[in-house]
Design a protein around this motif. Structure first.
Motif, PDB file in Angstrom:
ATOM      1  N   GLN A  49       0.817  -1.205   0.000  1.00 13.81           N
ATOM      2  CA  GLN A  49       0.000   0.000   0.000  1.00 13.81           C
ATOM      3  C   GLN A  49       0.858   1.266   0.000  1.00 13.81           C
ATOM      4  O   GLN A  49       0.523   2.266  -0.625  1.00 13.81           O
ATOM      5  N   VAL A  50       1.970   1.219   0.718  1.00 12.62           N
ATOM      6  CA  VAL A  50       2.827   2.402   0.867  1.00 12.62           C
ATOM      7  C   VAL A  50       4.039   2.335  -0.067  1.00 12.62           C
ATOM      8  O   VAL A  50       4.705   3.344  -0.310  1.00 12.62           O
ATOM      9  N   TYR A  51       4.307   1.162  -0.644  1.00 12.21           N
ATOM     10  CA  TYR A  51       5.468   0.986  -1.524  1.00 12.21           C
ATOM     11  C   TYR A  51       5.543   2.034  -2.650  1.00 12.21           C
ATOM     12  O   TYR A  51       6.647   2.527  -2.956  1.00 12.21           O
ATOM     13  N   PRO A  52       4.408   2.403  -3.297  1.00 12.40           N
ATOM     14  CA  PRO A  52       4.524   3.398  -4.373  1.00 12.40           C
ATOM     15  C   PRO A  52       5.160   4.717  -3.942  1.00 12.40           C
ATOM     16  O   PRO A  52       5.831   5.361  -4.755  1.00 12.40           O
ATOM     17  N   LEU A  53       4.984   5.120  -2.688  1.00 11.93           N
ATOM     18  CA  LEU A  53       5.637   6.352  -2.210  1.00 11.93           C
ATOM     19  C   LEU A  53       7.151   6.179  -2.224  1.00 11.93           C
ATOM     20  O   LEU A  53       7.898   7.087  -2.613  1.00 11.93           O
ATOM     21  N   GLY A  55       8.676   3.972  -4.182  1.00 11.49           N
ATOM     22  CA  GLY A  55       9.030   3.814  -5.595  1.00 11.49           C
ATOM     23  C   GLY A  55       9.225   5.146  -6.291  1.00 11.49           C
ATOM     24  O   GLY A  55      10.145   5.310  -7.105  1.00 11.49           O
ATOM     25  N   ILE A  56       8.373   6.118  -5.972  1.00  9.27           N
ATOM     26  CA  ILE A  56       8.509   7.453  -6.569  1.00  9.27           C
ATOM     27  C   ILE A  56       9.800   8.110  -6.091  1.00  9.27           C
ATOM     28  O   ILE A  56      10.568   8.675  -6.883  1.00  9.27           O
ATOM     29  N   GLY A  57      10.075   8.024  -4.789  1.00  7.34           N
ATOM     30  CA  GLY A  57      11.305   8.599  -4.237  1.00  7.34           C
ATOM     31  C   GLY A  57      12.545   7.953  -4.827  1.00  7.34           C
ATOM     32  O   GLY A  57      13.526   8.638  -5.147  1.00  7.34           O
ATOM     33  N   ALA A 242       9.623   7.709 -15.675  1.00 12.92           N
ATOM     34  CA  ALA A 242      10.335   6.522 -15.198  1.00 12.92           C
ATOM     35  C   ALA A 242       9.539   5.788 -14.124  1.00 12.92           C
ATOM     36  O   ALA A 242       9.760   4.596 -13.880  1.00 12.92           O
ATOM     37  N   SER A 243       8.604   6.494 -13.472  1.00 14.38           N
ATOM     38  CA  SER A 243       7.819   5.861 -12.403  1.00 14.38           C
ATOM     39  C   SER A 243       6.359   5.653 -12.801  1.00 14.38           C
ATOM     40  O   SER A 243       5.473   5.632 -11.951  1.00 14.38           O
ATOM     41  N   LEU A 244       6.096   5.479 -14.106  1.00 15.55           N
ATOM     42  CA  LEU A 244       4.720   5.325 -14.587  1.00 15.55           C
ATOM     43  C   LEU A 244       4.002   4.156 -13.914  1.00 15.55           C
ATOM     44  O   LEU A 244       2.880   4.307 -13.409  1.00 15.55           O
ATOM     45  N   MET A 245       4.635   2.982 -13.869  1.00 16.60           N
ATOM     46  CA  MET A 245       3.982   1.814 -13.257  1.00 16.60           C
ATOM     47  C   MET A 245       3.750   2.033 -11.758  1.00 16.60           C
ATOM     48  O   MET A 245       2.723   1.612 -11.215  1.00 16.60           O
ATOM     49  N   VAL A 246       4.686   2.719 -11.114  1.00 17.96           N
ATOM     50  CA  VAL A 246       4.539   3.002  -9.680  1.00 17.96           C
ATOM     51  C   VAL A 246       3.368   3.955  -9.446  1.00 17.96           C
ATOM     52  O   VAL A 246       2.616   3.810  -8.478  1.00 17.96           O
ATOM     53  N   LEU A 248       0.696   4.176 -11.290  1.00 14.95           N
ATOM     54  CA  LEU A 248      -0.529   3.386 -11.470  1.00 14.95           C
ATOM     55  C   LEU A 248      -0.791   2.521 -10.232  1.00 14.95           C
ATOM     56  O   LEU A 248      -1.943   2.316  -9.831  1.00 14.95           O
ATOM     57  N   GLN A 249       0.285   2.031  -9.611  1.00 18.59           N
ATOM     58  CA  GLN A 249       0.140   1.274  -8.353  1.00 18.59           C
ATOM     59  C   GLN A 249      -0.370   2.179  -7.238  1.00 18.59           C
ATOM     60  O   GLN A 249      -1.115   1.741  -6.361  1.00 18.59           O
ATOM     61  N   LEU A 250       0.048   3.449  -7.277  1.00 18.20           N
ATOM     62  CA  LEU A 250      -0.415   4.402  -6.271  1.00 18.20           C
ATOM     63  C   LEU A 250      -1.934   4.611  -6.379  1.00 18.20           C
ATOM     64  O   LEU A 250      -2.623   4.727  -5.363  1.00 18.20           O
ATOM     65  N   VAL A 251      -2.440   4.630  -7.608  1.00 20.24           N
ATOM     66  CA  VAL A 251      -3.893   4.716  -7.810  1.00 20.24           C
ATOM     67  C   VAL A 251      -4.567   3.498  -7.174  1.00 20.24           C
ATOM     68  O   VAL A 251      -5.606   3.620  -6.511  1.00 20.24           O
ATOM     69  N   ASP A 252      -3.960   2.318  -7.347  1.00 16.46           N
ATOM     70  CA  ASP A 252      -4.487   1.095  -6.710  1.00 16.46           C
ATOM     71  C   ASP A 252      -4.527   1.239  -5.191  1.00 16.46           C
ATOM     72  O   ASP A 252      -5.477   0.801  -4.536  1.00 16.46           O
ATOM     73  N   SER A 253      -3.477   1.844  -4.614  1.00 15.64           N
ATOM     74  CA  SER A 253      -3.415   1.999  -3.160  1.00 15.64           C
ATOM     75  C   SER A 253      -4.594   2.813  -2.630  1.00 15.64           C
ATOM     76  O   SER A 253      -5.098   2.561  -1.533  1.00 15.64           O
ATOM     77  N   PHE A 254      -5.045   3.790  -3.420  1.00 19.95           N
ATOM     78  CA  PHE A 254      -6.135   4.653  -2.971  1.00 19.95           C
ATOM     79  C   PHE A 254      -7.527   4.125  -3.327  1.00 19.95           C
ATOM     80  O   PHE A 254      -8.521   4.651  -2.813  1.00 19.95           O
ATOM     81  N   THR A 255      -7.591   3.122  -4.209  1.00 18.66           N
ATOM     82  CA  THR A 255      -8.920   2.735  -4.710  1.00 18.66           C
ATOM     83  C   THR A 255      -9.300   1.268  -4.522  1.00 18.66           C
ATOM     84  O   THR A 255     -10.477   0.967  -4.337  1.00 18.66           O
ATOM     85  N   VAL A 256      -8.346   0.349  -4.583  1.00 22.94           N
ATOM     86  CA  VAL A 256      -8.690  -1.079  -4.638  1.00 22.94           C
ATOM     87  C   VAL A 256      -9.424  -1.548  -3.382  1.00 22.94           C
ATOM     88  O   VAL A 256     -10.501  -2.157  -3.465  1.00 22.94           O
ATOM     89  N   LYS A 257      -8.862  -1.278  -2.203  1.00 22.57           N
ATOM     90  CA  LYS A 257      -9.474  -1.785  -0.967  1.00 22.57           C
ATOM     91  C   LYS A 257     -10.895  -1.244  -0.793  1.00 22.57           C
ATOM     92  O   LYS A 257     -11.832  -1.992  -0.481  1.00 22.57           O
ATOM     93  N   GLN A 258     -11.064   0.060  -0.999  1.00 22.20           N
ATOM     94  CA  GLN A 258     -12.390   0.659  -0.844  1.00 22.20           C
ATOM     95  C   GLN A 258     -13.386   0.084  -1.851  1.00 22.20           C
ATOM     96  O   GLN A 258     -14.545  -0.187  -1.501  1.00 22.20           O
TER      97      GLN A 258
END
Length: 531
Positions: A49-53, A55-57, A242-246, A248-258
Motif C-alpha cells: 500500500q505504501v510501496y509506491p511512495l 518507488g517514486i522517491g 520513469a515511475s509510470l507503473m509506480v 498506477l500502483q499508487l492509484v491502486d493503493s487509494f482505490t482497490v481496498k475501498q
C-alpha cells in the motif's frame, strides 16, 4: 586516438552502469517473493500500500534527477563550473526533498485514511525519511555520471538495494519471532529505504568531503531561476515517466481496498485480496527488466548516430532496438501467462488470482513499447507527447479503476492498468515523427512475432500440464516442471525466431549470445546441406 579512448571509456562506463542497474532492479523485484511467503498476503498488502511512495522517491534519486543532472554537469566547461552547478542543484533539491518530507509527515494520517486504512500512517511517516537523502543521492550520481565516472553510481545502486532488501527480510523474520503487528513490521520494512539510502550516500563521500566543500564558489551561467524551472519541468518529466507503473500502483493503493469493500467484501478480506493481487508487481518488474535490458546495448550507437546527424543510421538502430525489446517483451508476457498457475504456486504457495495476475502481466508488453518509444523520443528532445500520454494513463486508471473492480472484482484493477497503458501507447504512436514511424511494420514482423510467441506459449503450457500430471507433488516438483517448461519455451522461441527470420543478423548480434547462436545455426545448416 584520444577520441577512440574516450569513446571506449564512455562505453565501458555505460556497460558498468547498465549492469549495476540490472542487478539493482532484479534485487528490487526478487526480495518480494520470500517477503510475501514470510508475512502472508495481508502483510504484503500492508507493505505494498505504501510501496509506491518509496518507488517514486527511488525513481527521483536513482534514474530520474541523476539523468537530468548528469546532462547539465556534462555541458559545463571545467571542474570548478561542474562543482558549482552541483552545489546549486543540491540546494534546490534539498528544499524540494525537505518539502516532500514535511508534507508526508503532516499529511500521513490523511493519506492513510484516503487509502482506507488509518493504521498505514506509521508506514507513511517511516518511508518519508528516505526523501531527506534524495539530494545527496541524486546530485552525487548526477555529478559522477556527468563526469563519465560510472563506478560510484554503480556501487551506490547495488549497495542501496542490498542493504534495503536485508533490512526488509530481517523485519519480516522478526515479525514472526517477536509478535509484531503487520503495521509495525511494515514500518520497519519501510525504514530499509532510509537505511539503504544512507549506505548508498557513502559512495559519494569523496566528492562531498572533497571538491564539493573545498572548491571556491563562483558564478554560473545558469541562474537559480533557470535551474529551478528546468529541474521542475524537464527533470520532473523524466522522473514521472520513469515511475509510470509506480504511479498506477499508487492509484491502486487509494482505490482497490475501498472498491472491494463497496462490492461487499469485509475489510480483512479486502486486504487479503489486495495483497494477493500485488503478487503481480515483482513478476511485471522482472519481465520489463528482461525485455528492456538487452536492447540497452544499442543506446550508445543511437546517441552517436544522432550526434553525427546520420539519420538513416539512427533509424536503423532505433528499429533494431525496438524490434529486440518488443520481441523479448512479447515472449516474456506470453511465457508468464502460459505458466502463471505454476509460477504463482512455486513463488507464493498457491495459484490464487492467477487469471487476474495474467491480465496484469500484459503490462510487460505495453511498458516495453512505451519505455522504448519514450527513450527514442527523449533522444530527439521531444517530451510533450510523452507527458500527455503519462497524464492520460493516470487519469484513465483513476477514472475506471473503482468502477471495474465493483463490477468485475479484483480483475477489474488489472484490466484498468492495461487499458491505461494502451491509451498511453496509442497517444505516443499517433504523434511519432516520420523518423520513428513504421519501425515495426516491415517484413511482417508483428505477424511473425505473434506466430512465434503463440506457438511458444502453447508448447510451454502443454509441457507444464503434462509435467504436473507426471510429477504430482509440492512446490519443489512444480518448480522442476516450471523450469523445464521455461527451458523448452525458450528453445522453441529461438528456433522459430531463427527459422522465420524474426530478427535480422544485425539484431541477433546486438542480443547477448546472439553471435554464438548464428554460428551454431550456420554450422548446422551447412552440415545438413552437405548430407
Amino acid at each position: 586516438m584520444q577520441t577512440k579512448n574516450a569513446t571506449k571509456t564512455l562505453l565501458k562506463g555505460a556497460l558498468i552502469l547498465s549492469l549495476a542497474s540490472l542487478i539493482a532492479k532484479i534485487l528490487s523485484a526478487f526480495y518480494r517473493v520470500p517477503f510475501e511467503n514470510i508475512v502472508g498476503n495481508t502483510g504484503f498488502y500492508v507493505y505494498q500500500q505504501v510501496y509506491p511512495l518509496y518507488g517514486i522517491g527511488m525513481t527521483f534519486a536513482l534514474s530520474g534527477f541523476p539523468v537530468f543532472i548528469s546532462k547539465l554537469i556534462a555541458e559545463q566547461e571545467g571542474q570548478l563550473a561542474k562543482v558549482n552547478l552541483a552545489r546549486r542543484l543540491f540546494v534546490i533539491l534539498s528544499f524540494f526533498a525537505g518539502g516532500i518530507f514535511i508534507f508526508l509527515q503532516l499529511t500521513s494520517r490523511l493519506i492513510a485514511n484516503s487509502m482506507g486504512d488509518g493504521q498505514l500512517e506509521l508506514l507513511i511517516k517511516s518511508v518519508s525519511f528516505m526523501f531527506l537523502f534524495m539530494p545527496l543521492l541524486a546530485v552525487g550520481r548526477g555529478y559522477y555520471q556527468g563526469t563519465f565516472n560510472m563506478v560510484p553510481t554503480a556501487i551506490s545502486q547495488v549497495s542501496e538495494q542490498l542493504v534495503r532488501v536485508a533490512v526488509i527480510l530481517l523485519a519480516a523474520y522478526l515479525f514472526t519471532k517477536r509478535g509484531w503487528t503487520y503495521y509495525e513490521m511494515g514500518a520497519w520494512a519501510m525504514a530499509g529505504a532510509t537505511i539503504g539510502a544512507l549506505c548508498a550516500s557513502l559512495s559519494f563521500s569523496k566528492f562531498y568531503l572533497g571538491s564539493f566543500l573545498s572548491q571556491p564558489f563562483a558564478t554560473s551561467k545558469l541562474s537559480m531561476q533557470t535551474l529551478i524551472r528546468r529541474l521542475l519541468s524537464e527533470g520532473l518529466i523524466i522522473c514521472l515517466f520513469a515511475s509510470l507503473m509506480v504511479l498506477l500502483q499508487l492509484v491502486d493503493s487509494f482505490t482497490v481496498k475501498q472498491a472491494l469493500e463497496v462490492k461487499g467484501f469485509s475489510s480483512e478480506l479486502a486486504k487479503e485480496i489486495k495483497g494477493t493481487y500485488d503478487r503481480s508487481q515483482p513478476l511485471v518488474q522482472l519481465g520489463i527488466v528482461v525485455a528492456v535490458s538487452f536492447s540497452s546495448t544499442l543506446l550508445p550507437s543511437l546517441t552517436e548516430a544522432l550526434q553525427k546527424r546520420h539519420l538513416n543510421e539512427f533509424r536503423k538502430t532505433a528499429k533494431a532496438l525496438l524490434r529486440i525489446s518488443v520481441g523479448l517483451g512479447a515472449a516474456a508476457t506470453v511465457g508468464l501467462i502460459a505458466l502463471m498457475p505454476e509460477i504463482n504456486t512455486v513463488l507464493f504457495g498457491d495459484a490464487s488470482l492467477s487469471k487476474t495476475i495474467s491480465i496484469y502481466v500484459v503490462s510487460v508488453f505495453m511498458m516495453t513499447l512505451i519505455s522504448n518509444y519514450n527513450s527514442l523520443l527523449q533522444s530527439l528532445n521531444q517530451y510533450q507527447m510523452t507527458v500527455i500520454a503519462l497524464l492520460a494513463a493516470i487519469v484513465v486508471k483513476a477514472l475506471i479503476n473503482s468502477y471495474l473492480i465493483e463490477r468485475l472484482g479484483i480483475a477489474g484493477a488489472s484490466i484498468a492498468t492495461v487499458l491505461a497503458l494502451i491509451v498511453a501507447q496509442a497517444l505516443i504512436a499517433g504523434s511519432l515523427p516520420s523518423l520513428l514511424k513504421g519501425l515495426l511494420s516491415g517484413d511482417n514482423y508483428l505477424l511473425k512475432l505473434g506466430l512465434v510467441t503463440g506457438i511458444m506459449g502453447g508448447v510451454a503450457a502443454v509441457v507444464a500440464k503434462v509435467g504436473t500430471f507426471l510429477l504430482p507433488g509440492g512446490r519443489l516438483a512444480l518448480l522442476l516442471v516450471a523450469l523445464i517448461s521455461v527451458g523448452i519455451g525458450v528453445l522453441v522461441f529461438i528456433g522459430l525466431a531463427l527459422w522465420l527470420r524474426l530478427f535480422s543478423i544485425r539484431e541477433w548480434l546486438a542480443i547477448p549470445g546472439g553471435k554464438k547462436l548464428l554460428r551454431l545455426t550456420n554450422k548446422f545448416t551447412n552440415r545438413k546441406g552437405l548430407s
